[in-house]
Design an enzyme around this catalytic site. Structure first.
Site, PDB file in Angstrom:
ATOM      1  N   LYS A  27       0.833  -1.203   0.000  1.00 43.23           N
ATOM      2  CA  LYS A  27       0.000   0.000   0.000  1.00 43.23           C
ATOM      3  C   LYS A  27       0.867   1.251   0.000  1.00 43.23           C
ATOM      4  CE  LYS A  27      -3.792  -0.267   2.223  1.00 43.23           C
ATOM      5  NZ  LYS A  27      -4.577  -0.615   3.380  1.00 43.23           N
ATOM      6  N   ARG A  97      -3.084   2.974   8.719  1.00 45.34           N
ATOM      7  CA  ARG A  97      -3.436   1.719   8.053  1.00 45.34           C
ATOM      8  C   ARG A  97      -2.249   0.787   7.962  1.00 45.34           C
ATOM      9  NH1 ARG A  97      -8.053   2.805   4.326  1.00 45.34           N
ATOM     10  NH2 ARG A  97      -8.430   5.024   4.478  1.00 45.34           N
ATOM     11  N   GLY A 106      -8.578  -7.015   4.447  1.00 45.96           N
ATOM     12  CA  GLY A 106      -9.383  -7.102   5.664  1.00 45.96           C
ATOM     13  C   GLY A 106      -8.727  -7.828   6.822  1.00 45.96           C
ATOM     14  N   MET A 108      -5.868  -7.043   8.587  1.00 48.29           N
ATOM     15  CA  MET A 108      -5.225  -6.274   9.653  1.00 48.29           C
ATOM     16  C   MET A 108      -6.040  -5.017   9.938  1.00 48.29           C
ATOM     17  SD  MET A 108      -1.231  -6.814   8.971  1.00 48.29           S
ATOM     18  CE  MET A 108      -1.381  -6.524   7.249  1.00 48.29           C
ATOM     19  N   ARG A 353      -4.401  -0.669  -6.551  1.00 48.84           N
ATOM     20  CA  ARG A 353      -3.609  -1.902  -6.549  1.00 48.84           C
ATOM     21  C   ARG A 353      -4.078  -2.760  -7.717  1.00 48.84           C
ATOM     22  NH1 ARG A 353      -6.368  -4.255  -1.029  1.00 48.84           N
ATOM     23  NH2 ARG A 353      -8.473  -4.195  -1.804  1.00 48.84           N
ATOM     24  N   HIS A 469     -16.477  -8.071   1.729  1.00 48.08           N
ATOM     25  CA  HIS A 469     -15.424  -9.003   2.108  1.00 48.08           C
ATOM     26  C   HIS A 469     -15.630 -10.375   1.462  1.00 48.08           C
ATOM     27  CE1 HIS A 469     -13.653 -12.027   4.832  1.00 48.08           C
ATOM     28  NE2 HIS A 469     -12.622 -11.222   4.714  1.00 48.08           N
ATOM     29  N   ARG A 575      -2.351 -46.235 -15.722  1.00 47.87           N
ATOM     30  CA  ARG A 575      -2.181 -47.172 -14.601  1.00 47.87           C
ATOM     31  C   ARG A 575      -3.035 -48.394 -14.902  1.00 47.87           C
ATOM     32  NH1 ARG A 575      -2.374 -41.924 -11.516  1.00 47.87           N
ATOM     33  NH2 ARG A 575      -0.640 -41.898 -10.046  1.00 47.87           N
ATOM     34  N   ARG A 631       1.903 -48.348 -17.909  1.00 45.86           N
ATOM     35  CA  ARG A 631       2.650 -48.926 -16.793  1.00 45.86           C
ATOM     36  C   ARG A 631       2.076 -50.299 -16.458  1.00 45.86           C
ATOM     37  NH1 ARG A 631       2.424 -45.991 -11.180  1.00 45.86           N
ATOM     38  NH2 ARG A 631       0.422 -47.075 -11.086  1.00 45.86           N
ATOM     39  N   GLU A 755      11.070 -44.027  -8.747  1.00 48.90           N
ATOM     40  CA  GLU A 755      10.212 -43.670  -7.609  1.00 48.90           C
ATOM     41  C   GLU A 755      10.731 -44.232  -6.298  1.00 48.90           C
ATOM     42  OE1 GLU A 755       6.201 -45.075  -8.337  1.00 48.90           O
ATOM     43  OE2 GLU A 755       6.882 -46.901  -9.287  1.00 48.90           O
ATOM     44  N   SER A 774      10.479 -42.068 -15.962  1.00 48.23           N
ATOM     45  CA  SER A 774       9.377 -41.193 -15.567  1.00 48.23           C
ATOM     46  C   SER A 774       9.412 -41.100 -14.051  1.00 48.23           C
ATOM     47  CB  SER A 774       8.047 -41.766 -16.055  1.00 48.23           C
ATOM     48  OG  SER A 774       7.005 -40.910 -15.674  1.00 48.23           O
ATOM     49  N   GLY A 776       8.217 -40.937 -10.637  1.00 49.09           N
ATOM     50  CA  GLY A 776       6.992 -41.176  -9.869  1.00 49.09           C
ATOM     51  C   GLY A 776       7.168 -40.481  -8.536  1.00 49.09           C
ATOM     52  N   THR A 777       6.882 -39.187  -8.553  1.00 47.53           N
ATOM     53  CA  THR A 777       7.231 -38.388  -7.371  1.00 47.53           C
ATOM     54  C   THR A 777       6.286 -38.609  -6.197  1.00 47.53           C
ATOM     55  OG1 THR A 777       6.134 -36.610  -8.565  1.00 47.53           O
ATOM     56  CG2 THR A 777       8.547 -36.578  -8.513  1.00 47.53           C
ATOM     57  N   ASN A 778       5.176 -39.323  -6.430  1.00 44.39           N
ATOM     58  CA  ASN A 778       4.339 -39.657  -5.263  1.00 44.39           C
ATOM     59  C   ASN A 778       5.081 -40.656  -4.387  1.00 44.39           C
ATOM     60  OD1 ASN A 778       2.360 -38.161  -6.572  1.00 44.39           O
ATOM     61  ND2 ASN A 778       1.445 -39.975  -7.523  1.00 44.39           N
ATOM     62  N   ASP A 779       5.500 -41.741  -5.014  1.00 47.70           N
ATOM     63  CA  ASP A 779       6.242 -42.737  -4.238  1.00 47.70           C
ATOM     64  C   ASP A 779       7.624 -42.229  -3.849  1.00 47.70           C
ATOM     65  OD1 ASP A 779       4.781 -45.134  -3.618  1.00 47.70           O
ATOM     66  OD2 ASP A 779       4.562 -45.411  -5.775  1.00 47.70           O
ATOM     67  N   CYS A 841       5.487 -38.030 -13.654  1.00 45.79           N
ATOM     68  CA  CYS A 841       4.076 -38.406 -13.721  1.00 45.79           C
ATOM     69  C   CYS A 841       3.412 -38.476 -12.359  1.00 45.79           C
ATOM     70  CB  CYS A 841       3.897 -39.720 -14.470  1.00 45.79           C
ATOM     71  SG  CYS A 841       4.616 -41.127 -13.617  1.00 45.79           S
ATOM     72  N   TYR A 861       9.050 -33.815 -20.506  1.00 47.06           N
ATOM     73  CA  TYR A 861       7.596 -33.619 -20.394  1.00 47.06           C
ATOM     74  C   TYR A 861       7.142 -33.732 -18.950  1.00 47.06           C
ATOM     75  CZ  TYR A 861       7.070 -38.699 -19.903  1.00 47.06           C
ATOM     76  OH  TYR A 861       7.158 -39.985 -19.459  1.00 47.06           O
TER      77      TYR A 861
HETATM   78  C1  PEP Z   1       4.051 -42.115  -8.360  1.00 42.21           C
HETATM   79  O1  PEP Z   1       4.395 -42.881  -7.465  1.00 42.21           O
HETATM   80  O2  PEP Z   1       4.394 -40.927  -8.404  1.00 42.21           O
HETATM   81  C2  PEP Z   1       3.179 -42.593  -9.439  1.00 42.21           C
HETATM   82  C3  PEP Z   1       2.883 -41.802 -10.449  1.00 42.21           C
HETATM   83  O3  PEP Z   1       2.625 -43.810  -9.311  1.00 42.21           O
HETATM   84  P1  PEP Z   1       1.397 -44.148  -8.356  1.00 42.21           P
HETATM   85  O4  PEP Z   1       0.823 -42.842  -7.896  1.00 42.21           O
HETATM   86  O5  PEP Z   1       0.450 -44.939  -9.170  1.00 42.21           O
HETATM   87  O6  PEP Z   1       2.053 -44.933  -7.273  1.00 42.21           O
HETATM   88 MG    MG Z   2       4.159 -44.994  -7.726  1.00 41.55          MG
END
Ligand code: PEP
Ligand code: MG
Length: 885
Positions: A27, A97, A106, A108, A353, A469, A575, A631, A755, A774, A776-779, A841, A861
């Protein structure tokens, strides 16, 4: 003027906006910039953000250098506007202010009309020739100051006001006379003295110091803390404080106050948009207490509203305002949200703003500003927050669906939502945590409702305008909102909502449409959004600047179709286990799993083969030649086991085995820790015939596809090269068999998910076999952090609150830990195989921050759920542009 503790702006102050937002707060920096641009800003001074930290370090005391500098700051304002702070003849009043680096609407505290006391109120009355106004201002000031600085409940004062109105037999505050206001001031002062045991502070400098301290203190209020957590704003930023000359919108019929957007924040249309109130102060508009009027004649006519528009009521000032709009847009090159006040025919801009806007408006404004030559194509791409696309990609109400409209209000934030009525924020949070869709229904919302609004699918309020608000916060969160539905009445005691003809209990299902402002009974079916116009234009521009491909995680033909509509350039993860759960084939799957003899397993697999082949053929045909990563079976086998007695009966009949035998086999398969158990390629290692069948089905389908596809066969949960070697042998053998029998070949790749941390570490040798990786960032997140994907909800909130992880690591990649493994695996993999194809993925493939990170690693990708494909396309373009910059 000591620049360290006070930064003056307006009047004859030197331009100061170059000190920037981090120092002056958003501000403050804006006011300084507006003043430097020549806009009519009331003069003032800014107390920069580092003073907020000093205030906390001193245990909640104002730094002495600041206290000493205040008279000088006031002198600057006095010189510019003429009045004097604390002067009984010509008093200067100021506003105090907050202003953090980023807007926290809103959240503060603010104090207005500061500097009033028994003497100065008389001076104000004389100078304005309006005694009623002077005492009304004093009354408002006492209430605000008591609430914000002295910690007294505002209801104490509101009750006194109501009693006064009852006593005088009037409904509106404006019907109270000057004498009534003066009497109220006396009552308010007595309320303060009684509650605190000491009189209200009458020394303006003491008032000023108190208010500055309270604004600093409000940085750590509960609601501001919740807001920061939801919006990832660091605690240690602190807030700046702006002290500025007051200008008055309540000086009579030639005075007014309003808020305006340079374009319509809901649709993006290039039209002056906003609301104003004659003879009022700013908070009257925002609080939704009085119903504001339209700025333009055409907007008023379109809405069929009765009140006179500003264009009609104050044509001269309106014209000046309109010309400032053009100037503001040329200067800031973006849509602006401004607050203005007209004091006795003179226009003042209090704030400008970048205006919050809906996703739809963001697209339209970005595209039209390119057409108008205000910004370039890449700037348009960079300007639209990918997350807002979410609002556009979600279904709207099916126009053909029957509906019973039970109330209507203002279309405050677009989109449709259905859910159970909840009447307070806590209930909204409680039910949402149990997975229930809820609509928060309130008379009006206040900043305390922020957590409940976040938990709800939509918000419905009985009072308030488009800039109240509820409306502003809902638009920011992308929640549908209908505000000011005047016919609904909330009975908080009985927990009922009355809508005229209907009485609904808490928990009853309603649907709100934030695009039309309608409220309907029950759940209404929805239709898919239309992806053309500005959306298509921006996506086209984004695609021109994107380096990474965007694929989708999908395995059903319907999802593949959605993915392609949204612009997916292939499937990054199909999957296959999802195909195993189909009710028509689960018995076969169970027979395969529980088979005791190889022949019996082979028989079950032989029956599964044509079904899988048909699945893959549908996907290949849907994707028409685009790459498709399939997969092979991943999850633990026991997930497919019979659950109910009836399942066992059916299976016994189909297999010829007894229920007792089947139960014993199922028991043998049970695991203590299935996520780390017999899953992924471990299934392929112990039962290569399952993967063999799947590979065969893939190749047979590939040969049968209308357009020759490009299959990429992916092995899950690999930790060692040997596992992958074994599985590749199985896949290649199936390929040779199928190709040999058909007399035709087809290109395909065999690759692996990365993964597990070991796979990332040994990526160099795994890449000798793998033709693609690929991530597998979840695992990989689960195994790197040692946090169960399925059980983290119970404790992760505490981790986020305490800043152990800045974001949920299952939503946004933990760049420092998991990210380092991804970087290392990508590098080692490419050292072995320079053209190794790399993708991601896990869920992170659709998260803009994670996409920016993997762009930096040069991945080929990202792959995400079909609905997130447009978000990923835009985020990938932004990441590429940022990297190139
Ligand atoms: C993962 O593990 O990131 C993945 C894509 O496989 P899944 O979620 O099926 O375990
Ligand atoms: Mg997995």
């Amino acid at each position: 003027m000591p620049h360290r503790v006070l930064v003056p702006f307006g009047g004859n102050a030197a331009p100061a906006h170059w000190l920037g937002k981090n120092h002056l707060g958003g501000k403050g920096a804006n006011l300084a910039e507006m003043a430097a641009t020549g806009l009519p800003v009331p003069p003032g001074f800014i107390i920069p953000t580092p003073l907020c930290s000093q205030y906390y370090e001193a245990g909640g005391q104002l730094p002495s250098a600041l206290v000493e500098a205040l008279p000088e700051g006031l002198a600057h304002i006095e010189a510019a506007v003429g009045g004097r702070f604390g002067d009984a003849a010509n008093p200067l009043l100021v506003s105090v202010r907050s202003g953090a680096r980023v807007s926290m609407p809103g959240m503060m505290d603010t104090v207005l009309n500061l500097g009033l006391n028994r003497d100065t109120v008389e001076g104000l009355a004389r100078r304005s020739g309006n005694r009623r106004f002077a005492f009304d201002s004093f009354r408002r000031f006492i209430q605000m100051y008591a609430d914000v600085v002295l910690g007294l409940d505002h209801y104490l004062f509101e009750d006194a006001l109501e009693l006064m109105k009852d006593d005088r037999g009037v409904h509106l505050d404006t019907a109270l006379s000057a004498d009534d206001m003066e009497a109220l001031v006396g009552q308010y002062l007595a309320i303060v003295e009684e509650a605190l045991g000491r009189p209200f502070p009458m020394d303006p400098l003491e008032q000023l110091q108190g208010a500055i301290g309270a604004v600093f203190g409000s940085w750590r209020s509960e609601r501001a803390t919740v807001y920061r957590r939801l919006n990832h704003i660091p605690e240690d930023w602190g807030t700046a404080v702006t002290v500025q000359a007051m200008v008055f919108g309540n000086m009579g019929e030639d005075s007014a106050t309003g808020v305006a957007f340079t374009r319509d924040p809901a649709t993006g249309e290039r039209a002056i948009y906003g609301e104003f109130l004659v003879n009022a102060q700013g908070e009257d508009v925002v609080a939704g207490i009085r119903t504001p009027q339209y700025l333009t004649k055409s907007a008023r006519e379109r809405a069929g509203a009765a009140g006179v528009s500003m264009e009609e009521a104050m044509p001269g000032v309106f014209a000046e305002l309109a010309s400032l709009f053009a100037l503001l847009e040329r200067h800031y090159r973006d849509m602006q949200d401004i607050e203005f006040t007209v004091q006795e025919g003179r226009l003042w801009l209090l704030q400008t703003r970048t205006g919050k806007r809906t996703g739809k408006a963001a697209l339209r404004i970005a595209c039209e500003m390119v057409d108008e030559g205000l910004i370039g194509e890449t700037e348009a791409v960079q300007r639209v927050d990918p997350a807002v696309l979410d609002q556009l990609l979600h279904p709207t109400l099916d126009p053909a669906a029957p509906r019973e409209v039970i109330a209507s209000g203002l279309p405050a934030s677009p989109g449709a939502a259905s859910g159970a009525i909840v009447l307070d924020s806590q209930e909204a949070e409680r039910r949402a945590a149990l997975g229930e869709a809820v609509i928060l229904v309130r008379a009006e919302t206040s900043p305390e409702d922020i957590a409940g609004m976040h938990a709800a699918r939509g918000i419905l309020t009985a009072r308030g305008g488009m800039t109240s608000h509820a409306a502003v916060v809902a638009r920011g969160m992308g929640r549908p909102c209908v505000s000011g539905a005047g016919t609904i009445r909330i009975d908080a005691a009985e927990r009922l909502v009355h809508t005229g003809r209907h009485t609904l209990s808490e928990g009853a299902i309603i649907t709100i449409d934030g695009t039309t402002g309608q409220v309907m009974l029950g759940e209404i079916p929805t239709v898919e959004p239309e992806l053309s116009g500005h959306f298509a234009t921006l996506m086209e521009w984004a695609d021109r600047h994107r380096r990474m491909k965007v694929r989708a995680n999908a395995e059903t033909p319907a999802d593949c179709r959605v993915a392609r509509q949204f612009g997916a350039e292939g499937i990054g993860l199909a999957r296959t286990e999802h195909m195993f759960f189909d009710p028509g084939r689960i018995v076969l799957v169970r027979r395969m799993i529980l088979a005791q003899e190889p022949a019996e397993r082979a028989a079950a697999l032989a029956q599964l083969l044509p079904l899988q082949r048909a699945d893959f053929l549908e996907i290949f045909n849907e994707m028409a030649g685009l790459p498709v990563t399939i997969r092979l079976l991943d999850p633990p086998l026991h997930e497919f086991l019979p659950q109910r007695e009836q399942d066992y009966q059916e299976l016994a009949e189909a297999s010829g085995l007894s229920v007792a035998t089947l139960r014993r086999r199922a028991e043998e398969l049970r695991e203590m820790n299935p996520m780390l158990g017999h899953r992924g390629c471990r299934l392929g290692v112990t039962s290569p015939d399952i993967y063999g069948m799947q590979a065969r089905a893939i190749f047979e389908a590939a040969l049968a596809a209308r357009t020759p596809p490009f299959p990429e066969i992916m092995i899950p949960l690999v930790a060692t090269r040997r596992e992958l070697d074994l599985m590749k042998t199985v896949v290649d053998a199936a390929a040779e068999e199928v190709f040999g029998a058909a007399g035709r070949r087809l290109d395909y790749l065999v690759g692996t998910m990365i993964e597990l941390p070991r796979a990332a570490l040994r990526a160099g040798e795994i890449a000798a076999t793998a033709e693609f990786f690929s991530f597998g960032t979840n695992d990989l997140t689960q195994t790197t952090l040692g946090i169960s994907r399925d059980d983290s909800a119970h404790f992760l909130a505490a981790y986020l609150e305490q800043g152990i992880y800045p974001r949920d690591p299952f939503v946004t990649l933990d760049v420092d830990g998991v990210g380092e493994l991804v970087e290392l695996a990508a590098r080692r993999g490419r050292e072995t195989r320079p053209l190794l194809k790399l993708g991601i993925c896990g869920e992170h493939g659709g998260d803009p921050a994670s996409i920016a990170f993997v762009e930096g690693l040069g991945l080929d990708y990202v792959s995400c759920s079909p609905w997130r494909v447009p978000i990923a396309r835009l985020a990938a373009a932004q990441a590429a542009l940022a990297r190139a910059a």
